[in-house]
Design a protein around this motif. Structure first.
Motif, mmCIF file in Angstrom:
data_model
loop_
_atom_site.group_PDB
_atom_site.id
_atom_site.type_symbol
_atom_site.label_atom_id
_atom_site.label_comp_id
_atom_site.label_asym_id
_atom_site.label_seq_id
_atom_site.Cartn_x
_atom_site.Cartn_y
_atom_site.Cartn_z
ATOM 1 N N LEU A 103 -95.016 -38.395 7.251
ATOM 2 C CA LEU A 103 -95.050 -37.685 5.972
ATOM 3 C C LEU A 103 -94.701 -38.587 4.799
ATOM 4 O O LEU A 103 -95.114 -38.320 3.674
ATOM 5 C CB LEU A 103 -94.089 -36.495 6.015
ATOM 6 C CG LEU A 103 -94.424 -35.398 7.023
ATOM 7 C CD1 LEU A 103 -93.370 -34.303 6.981
ATOM 8 C CD2 LEU A 103 -95.792 -34.811 6.757
ATOM 9 N N GLY A 104 -93.950 -39.652 5.045
ATOM 10 C CA GLY A 104 -93.586 -40.547 3.968
ATOM 11 C C GLY A 104 -94.735 -41.399 3.475
ATOM 12 O O GLY A 104 -94.754 -41.816 2.315
ATOM 13 N N ARG A 105 -95.723 -41.669 4.357
ATOM 14 C CA ARG A 105 -96.827 -42.550 3.986
ATOM 15 C C ARG A 105 -98.185 -41.857 4.003
ATOM 16 O O ARG A 105 -99.204 -42.482 3.714
ATOM 17 C CB ARG A 105 -96.847 -43.757 4.930
ATOM 18 C CG ARG A 105 -95.709 -44.728 4.668
ATOM 19 C CD ARG A 105 -95.767 -45.911 5.601
ATOM 20 N NE ARG A 105 -95.222 -45.562 6.916
ATOM 21 C CZ ARG A 105 -95.166 -46.408 7.938
ATOM 22 N NH1 ARG A 105 -95.658 -47.624 7.813
ATOM 23 N NH2 ARG A 105 -94.637 -46.036 9.086
ATOM 24 N N ASP A 646 -90.111 -38.654 10.730
ATOM 25 C CA ASP A 646 -90.881 -38.284 9.542
ATOM 26 C C ASP A 646 -92.113 -37.431 9.867
ATOM 27 O O ASP A 646 -93.023 -37.322 9.056
ATOM 28 C CB ASP A 646 -91.334 -39.517 8.753
ATOM 29 C CG ASP A 646 -90.196 -40.145 7.964
ATOM 30 O OD1 ASP A 646 -89.083 -39.606 8.011
ATOM 31 O OD2 ASP A 646 -90.429 -41.161 7.310
ATOM 32 N N ARG A 647 -92.138 -36.791 11.006
ATOM 33 C CA ARG A 647 -93.295 -35.961 11.344
ATOM 34 C C ARG A 647 -93.089 -34.491 11.006
ATOM 35 O O ARG A 647 -94.045 -33.720 11.020
ATOM 36 C CB ARG A 647 -93.618 -36.105 12.838
ATOM 37 C CG ARG A 647 -94.142 -37.482 13.217
ATOM 38 C CD ARG A 647 -94.442 -37.583 14.697
ATOM 39 N NE ARG A 647 -93.230 -37.469 15.504
ATOM 40 C CZ ARG A 647 -93.210 -37.549 16.834
ATOM 41 N NH1 ARG A 647 -94.320 -37.740 17.500
ATOM 42 N NH2 ARG A 647 -92.071 -37.451 17.491
ATOM 43 N N VAL A 684 -91.289 -24.984 9.809
ATOM 44 C CA VAL A 684 -91.500 -26.422 9.938
ATOM 45 C C VAL A 684 -92.951 -26.709 9.595
ATOM 46 O O VAL A 684 -93.863 -26.026 10.056
ATOM 47 C CB VAL A 684 -91.135 -26.928 11.351
ATOM 48 C CG1 VAL A 684 -92.000 -26.309 12.433
ATOM 49 C CG2 VAL A 684 -91.203 -28.451 11.396
ATOM 50 N N VAL A 685 -93.146 -27.708 8.735
ATOM 51 C CA VAL A 685 -94.483 -28.126 8.322
ATOM 52 C C VAL A 685 -94.803 -29.438 9.016
ATOM 53 O O VAL A 685 -93.968 -30.352 9.041
ATOM 54 C CB VAL A 685 -94.560 -28.297 6.791
ATOM 55 C CG1 VAL A 685 -95.964 -28.731 6.368
ATOM 56 C CG2 VAL A 685 -94.160 -27.003 6.083
ATOM 57 N N HIS A 686 -96.002 -29.537 9.564
ATOM 58 C CA HIS A 686 -96.382 -30.740 10.299
ATOM 59 C C HIS A 686 -97.894 -30.904 10.238
ATOM 60 O O HIS A 686 -98.624 -30.006 9.809
ATOM 61 C CB HIS A 686 -95.912 -30.647 11.756
ATOM 62 C CG HIS A 686 -96.431 -29.431 12.482
ATOM 63 N ND1 HIS A 686 -97.617 -29.440 13.193
ATOM 64 C CD2 HIS A 686 -95.940 -28.174 12.575
ATOM 65 C CE1 HIS A 686 -97.821 -28.237 13.709
ATOM 66 N NE2 HIS A 686 -96.824 -27.447 13.349
ATOM 67 N N LYS A 687 -98.379 -32.048 10.686
ATOM 68 C CA LYS A 687 -99.816 -32.296 10.705
ATOM 69 C C LYS A 687 -100.491 -31.380 11.711
ATOM 70 O O LYS A 687 -99.917 -31.028 12.737
ATOM 71 C CB LYS A 687 -100.087 -33.755 11.058
ATOM 72 C CG LYS A 687 -99.571 -34.742 10.041
ATOM 73 C CD LYS A 687 -99.712 -36.155 10.561
ATOM 74 C CE LYS A 687 -98.943 -37.127 9.690
ATOM 75 N NZ LYS A 687 -98.916 -38.486 10.277
#
Length: 689
Positions: A103-105, A646-647, A684-687
């Motif tokens: 999430l950071g990149r 960071d996921r 929770v938010v994720h890809k």
């Protein structure tokens, strides 16, 4: 629930927003006792950046890189030039989602301002509910039934209005989720006339506190699932039935003694827990904030405590809880308020441990507390006092943290917050035209053995910290909320939410608080309009001298002057204003492993729902504000936390549907759409492939 899921029909139109940003009257009443309708409690005359600096600020033109067009920035009052419309879609030049490593990149298309009754995330991501109000926490907790609530069930179930979120890893694919439950709203919790009044009050009391839940990773990277209470030994519900030990120099003081606790060292429960933080030694800190609103008075108030009560906002106009618990009656128990307003420490890994209230960190309206280590290994806790015109604080421990996982190190580290020194911040502007920046100092208030405030003992300073700070001349700030050190850069970031009184005689503009009039947007599609005060807030960046958190001096700058990018007063660390998302009322902050700042908002006055934003703090993209999440109608975004390499982004969705006129039978939201009424929840938010 994904962004593509179908929303149910809205049962009640969204009503006109309340007087305090977009907060409703209901939120203001139940969360903070309508604090903004009361006189500013800080009536001291100190704490303003010096007058000559204010004059320089009033003359300042737009900072380099901050302009939209050529409009000049006017701080005490905005010019009359019309502003451009807020971007209704993605800001120009921003790429579509290109899923990266974390999430950071990861690049993403920012979420546009909206009024949807959903958690809205960028394309390529999804949000999943992890825990909702009423879910079973402890073994034996019944399945939630809104029409069969009892005090006993509330004490074992996930409480109401989740706020702070912490995640502590366990072995393998497991972790502990720690959540605060800040306040209750009976209008949305209970079907009308179903419960006896006193039963309803008992349920509300027990719906406050904290929850500890074991969670496990899901099949999709970044996703998490709640573990059944029968499958874990860690789950724990902290409520007003939980005993807390008071630590530090104020423990046992006569002002903390009551009929039920003549020792002054044992408090039942914790109230109005807002933000918090995880310590380097593996515990969780939680801040007791608007505790003043819970106390009734059956008669006169004790005149000995008139100044103390007034400065913290205790009036005797409480919630009527004294009818079911006599300790909430100020007339008969005048000391009970002194037992709240502290920083609480909880060891989530030991469900038999006694949580503690640390008097050494002072008593005020704590948003939270976050710890960094000084160069010599001492613990430094940063704190904000969430009130208009109040102060920033920090605590520096006397002892150093011991490394290692052994029992001896654990015992030692659990004492770090009991001895040390408490400080309050004074900011000084530099008076130049090149930015909002300057220097600052931490003024020592007390150690655990010596008070540095004339006429006050150590216990006096710790119990009446606001009164003590008033005497030493710190800087009055605009609702200092979350204060967190960036683990990558070492700088400290402060969310200053807003201040409707900034620009008045009592709270004039200065270089650290420069906006006396700001632009707001009552609804999407409506034009900007000028309002008095600082309505959109700031993000303040502090740099400790020599990179040492124990230092008593620092430099500072306003990294963000929040608001609509089209408004002249806004500033985004010099980044191109045409390329940022509108942001209003920063509340909580967090960081990813890249050092990016993640900001949650509370009370957005730009016409959109509140949300979560990502902002780089260094490099060419410093100040590029991009909205990553919006939360449902009437809700506040709380406790953002980036974890699991960071996921995963955890978000507490507080008070969905808390809109003026809404009731249980006529809700303004039904999110998360599992029932025909709203349920505050952690997501929770994720890809999402």
């Amino acid at each position: 629930m994904t962004t593509a899921s179908r929303e149910p029909r809205m049962l009640l139109p969204l009503l006109t927003s309340g007087p305090h940003g977009s907060r409703s009257h209901l939120t203001c009443q139940f969360r903070c006792g309508n604090a903004c309708d009361q006189p500013v409690p800080n009536t001291s005359t100190n704490g303003h950046v010096r007058d000559e600096i204010s004059k320089a600020v009033a003359r300042r033109s737009v900072l380099q890189g901050a302009a939209v067009g050529t409009g000049a920035m006017v701080l005490a009052g905005l010019g009359s030039a019309p502003a451009a419309a807020v971007p209704a879609t993605t800001p120009a030049g921003v790429a579509r989602a290109a899923v990266g490593k974390d999430l950071g990149r990861t690049s993403f298309r920012p979420v546009a301002p909206n009024k949807r009754d959903a958690v809205v995330v960028p394309e390529g991501f999804r949000s999943d509910v992890v825990a909702s109000w009423g879910d079973p926490v402890e073994k034996g907790a019944p399945r939630f039934d809104v029409r069969r609530q009892t005090p006993d069930s509330a004490a074992k179930q996930f409480g109401y209005n989740c706020d702070y979120v912490g995640v502590l890893p366990l072995k393998g694919d497991r972790a502990l989720l720690v959540v605060n439950h800040e306040y209750t709203d009976p209008n949305l919790m209970f079907p009308t006339d179903l419960y006896p009044e006193d039963t309803q009050k008992e349920i509300e009391i027990l719906s406050h506190g904290m929850s500890v839940l074991e969670i496990k990773r899901g099949r999709t990277a970044g996703s998490w699932l709640r573990v059944s209470p029968s499958g874990t030994r860690h789950n724990r519900r902290i409520s007003t039935r939980t005993a807390f030990a008071v630590t530090g120099p104020a423990a046992g003081d006569p002002r903390l003694r009551t009929s039920a606790d003549p020792s002054g060292r044992k408090v039942m429960g914790t109230l109005n827990n807002c933000a918090g933080g995880m310590t380097p030694w593996g515990t969780v800190l939680s801040g007791e904030e608007n505790f003043n609103q819970y106390f009734d008075a059956s008669g006169d108030l004790d005149p000995r405590y008139a100044d103390s009560y007034k400065r913290i906002g205790v009036t005797g106009a409480g919630r009527g809880w004294s009818s079911v618990d006599p300790r909430f009656d100020l007339t008969t128990e005048p000391h009970e308020p002194f037992r709240f307003g502290w920083v609480v420490e909880l060891d989530p890994t030991d469900r038999t441990s006694t949580p503690r209230k640390h008097s050494m960190l002072g008593r005020f309206k704590h948003e939270g507390a976050n710890v960094a280590l000084a160069k010599d290994g001492r613990a430094v806790a940063y704190m904000g006092d969430d009130e208009r015109g109040d102060y920033l604080y920090k605590f520096v421990s006397r002892d150093k943290m011991k490394k290692g996982r052994g029992a001896a190190a654990r015992r030692h580290n659990l004492t770090l917050l009991t001895r040390g020194a408490l400080y309050v911040a004074k900011l000084t502007g530099d008076g130049t035209q090149d930015g909002y920046d300057g220097t600052g100092e931490w003024i020592r208030l007390t150690s655990d053995t010596t008070s540095y405030v004339e006429g006050m003992s150590v216990a006096d300073v710790l119990i009446d910290t606001r009164l003590a700070a008033d005497k030493v001349g710190p800087t009055k700030m605009d609702r200092p909320e979350d204060v967190e050190p960036n683990p990558v850069t070492g700088k400290v970031y402060v969310a200053l939410t807003n201040n409707s009184n900034r620009g008045t005689t009592a709270l004039p503009v200065d270089e650290a608080n420069p906006v006396g009039k700001s632009m707001t947007r009552p609804a999407l599609g409506e034009p900007l309009r000028e309002q008095s005060g600082n309505r959109n807030g700031y993000v303040l960046e502090l740099t400790p001298a020599r990179g040492d958190h124990a230092s008593t001096t620092f430099t500072w700058d306003l990294m963000l002057v929040c608001g609509d990018p089209a408004a002249q007063e806004t500033y985004f660390a010099g980044f191109d204003k045409s390329q940022v998302s509108p942001i209003s009322c920063p509340d909580n902050v967090s960081f990813d492993s890249e050092g990016n700042l993640w900001i949650s908002t509370d009370g957005n006055v730009l016409g959109s729902n509140d949300g979560i934003f990502r902002v780089p703090t260094k490099g060419a993209l410093r100040g590029k504000v991009e909205q990553f999440v919006t939360v449902p109608r009437g809700a506040e975004a709380c406790g953002p936390l980036i974890t699991d390499q960071d996921r995963s982004l955890f978000v507490a969705v507080q008070h969905p549907g808390e809109v003026d006129g809404a009731t249980f039978e006529t809700p303004a939201s039904t999110w998360p759409h599992t029932d025909d009424f709203p349920r505050p929840s952690v997501v929770v938010v994720h890809k999402h492939a």
